[in-house]
Design an enzyme around this catalytic site. Structure first.
Site, PDB file in Angstrom:
ATOM      1  N   GLU A  37       6.838   2.347 -33.787  1.00 45.02           N
ATOM      2  CA  GLU A  37       6.092   1.497 -32.857  1.00 45.02           C
ATOM      3  C   GLU A  37       4.894   0.833 -33.535  1.00 45.02           C
ATOM      4  O   GLU A  37       4.585  -0.319 -33.279  1.00 45.02           O
ATOM      5  CB  GLU A  37       5.656   2.299 -31.633  1.00 45.02           C
ATOM      6  CG  GLU A  37       6.800   2.794 -30.765  1.00 45.02           C
ATOM      7  CD  GLU A  37       7.643   1.667 -30.167  1.00 45.02           C
ATOM      8  OE1 GLU A  37       7.209   0.504 -30.211  1.00 45.02           O
ATOM      9  OE2 GLU A  37       8.738   1.959 -29.662  1.00 45.02           O
ATOM     10  N   TYR A 120       0.680  -0.834 -24.811  1.00 44.10           N
ATOM     11  CA  TYR A 120       2.113  -0.881 -25.093  1.00 44.10           C
ATOM     12  C   TYR A 120       2.568   0.381 -25.828  1.00 44.10           C
ATOM     13  O   TYR A 120       3.494   1.080 -25.398  1.00 44.10           O
ATOM     14  CB  TYR A 120       2.497  -2.122 -25.923  1.00 44.10           C
ATOM     15  CG  TYR A 120       3.866  -1.931 -26.517  1.00 44.10           C
ATOM     16  CD1 TYR A 120       4.995  -2.078 -25.725  1.00 44.10           C
ATOM     17  CD2 TYR A 120       4.027  -1.494 -27.828  1.00 44.10           C
ATOM     18  CE1 TYR A 120       6.258  -1.819 -26.226  1.00 44.10           C
ATOM     19  CE2 TYR A 120       5.285  -1.229 -28.334  1.00 44.10           C
ATOM     20  CZ  TYR A 120       6.401  -1.395 -27.537  1.00 44.10           C
ATOM     21  OH  TYR A 120       7.641  -1.106 -28.021  1.00 44.10           O
ATOM     22  N   ASP A 138       6.289  -5.240 -23.228  1.00 40.82           N
ATOM     23  CA  ASP A 138       5.981  -5.951 -24.467  1.00 40.82           C
ATOM     24  C   ASP A 138       6.290  -7.436 -24.259  1.00 40.82           C
ATOM     25  O   ASP A 138       6.624  -7.861 -23.156  1.00 40.82           O
ATOM     26  CB  ASP A 138       6.784  -5.364 -25.644  1.00 40.82           C
ATOM     27  CG  ASP A 138       8.218  -5.842 -25.614  1.00 40.82           C
ATOM     28  OD1 ASP A 138       8.728  -6.111 -24.507  1.00 40.82           O
ATOM     29  OD2 ASP A 138       8.839  -5.963 -26.681  1.00 40.82           O
ATOM     30  N   CYS A 192      17.703 -13.072 -24.427  1.00 41.07           N
ATOM     31  CA  CYS A 192      16.750 -13.937 -23.738  1.00 41.07           C
ATOM     32  C   CYS A 192      15.598 -14.268 -24.691  1.00 41.07           C
ATOM     33  O   CYS A 192      14.444 -13.961 -24.436  1.00 41.07           O
ATOM     34  CB  CYS A 192      16.233 -13.239 -22.478  1.00 41.07           C
ATOM     35  SG  CYS A 192      15.311 -14.301 -21.343  1.00 41.07           S
ATOM     36  N   CYS A 199      22.291 -17.468 -22.801  1.00 40.48           N
ATOM     37  CA  CYS A 199      22.544 -17.104 -21.405  1.00 40.48           C
ATOM     38  C   CYS A 199      24.012 -16.732 -21.172  1.00 40.48           C
ATOM     39  O   CYS A 199      24.326 -16.002 -20.231  1.00 40.48           O
ATOM     40  CB  CYS A 199      22.115 -18.230 -20.483  1.00 40.48           C
ATOM     41  SG  CYS A 199      20.361 -18.669 -20.661  1.00 40.48           S
TER      42      CYS A 199
END
Length: 294
Positions: A37, A120, A138, A192, A199
């Site tokens: 992370e 986050y 995020d 996305c 899509c």
DNA sequence: TAAACGTGGTT
DNA sequence: TAACCAAGTTT
């Protein structure tokens, strides 16, 4: 929950299509997940993968990293960027080994108290390492919600309300919530996307408000444009850090300033300013006319 | 609160 | 090619 069908579609898609990232392995330790992370803050997966593997191999526990000089963390960070993160991760390792008996805490408040961990990362670790139920938000998640829920082409500035919105979409059960958090991030990262969303591959296209509205160009007032990197203080700092990472011994300050100017500067005071800022950040230590990593 | 903070991939 | 964008945090 506002959209149970949406959550189910995201989770089924994630189960079938999630990338097999090593920090998603069930065997990954909380420390390994925390390290991922840190590295993934503002940095793409492909660039993180090799550095993460080497890091975990070398420092399999917080105490192992804490026992090293901070400069070793900066060196191992290599060119991931934002080298202060390496310093912060080392500091967090010291804090975990001293305050938490070498075990990454599961509590969001305790995670937030660690150096370099913000809203986050604290929730990401609590959810992905410990399976707790929290909203993880995020840049990917914010974009997916902006489009699918609000019919906007892009997310606005991050806001406290983002957490509330994600919370409202979260499945009730811990396991489902954890998968949904990961699934929304994954969806934003690979389908996305900011520029050319795919899509046709999207599991929630049928519910997407932005798609339903015909992809209006209605992005909210955007964040200030990123300053040009070429000629910036950031670039000049980077040159100094590159020199110090590759030097096993301290280098004369004059050499560091020369490296800072190598390639050109827009302002003759830049090398000095960049060097001084690195010292102020603790990324460079000066001693008797020489500079080295901390 | 806004600015500062690296580096590289993508379009 | 230049601009955009990237699993954010700190001061």
């Amino acid at each position: 929950m506002a959209h149970p069908e949406l959550a189910r579609a995201v989770n089924e898609w994630f189960a079938a299509h999630a990338r097999a990232l090593p920090w998603r392995d069930p065997e990954a330790t909380p420390w390994a997940i925390l390290v991922s992370e840190f590295m993934l803050q503002q940095t793409q997966v492909d660039r993180v993968l090799p550095r993460w593997a080497a890091w975990i191999e070398r420092w399999p526990a917080p105490s192992a990293l804490a026992a090293e000089e901070p400069g070793e963390a900066v060196r191992a960070w290599d060119r991931l960027g934002y080298p202060r993160r390496a310093l912060w991760l080392h500091r967090a390792a010291v804090e975990i080994s001293e305050r938490h008996d070498d075990a990454v805490p599961a509590d969001v408040e305790q995670l937030l108290a660690l150096t370099g961990i913000g809203p986050y990362t604290a929730r990401a670790v609590a959810v992905f390492a410990f399976g707790d139920r929290h909203p993880v938000v995020d840049t990917n998640t914010r974009r997916v919600i902006a489009r699918a829920v609000h019919g906007r082409a892009a997310a606005g500035m991050p806001a406290a309300g983002d957490l509330v919105e994600m919370e409202a979409l979260l499945p009730e059960d811990r396991g489902g919530a954890a998968v949904f958090n990961a699934g929304m991030m994954e969806l934003g990262a690979v389908v996305c996307t900011a520029r050319a969303p795919r899509c046709g591959d999207c599991p929630i296209a049928d519910w997407c408000e932005w798609r339903g509205a015909g992809y209006p160009d209605n992005a909210p007032a955007q964040r200030p444009k990123q300053a040009k990197f070429a000629g910036s203080d950031r670039q000049v700092r980077g040159r100094i850090m590159a020199l110090l990472r590759r030097s096993e011994v301290a280098v004369p300050v004059a050499d560091a300033l020369a490296a800072a100017a190598d390639g050109g500067v827009r302002d003759p005071r830049q090398p000095r300013r960049a060097y001084d800022s690195l010292v102020a950040d603790g990324l460079v230590v000066e001693l008797e006319g020489t500079a080295r990593l901390p």
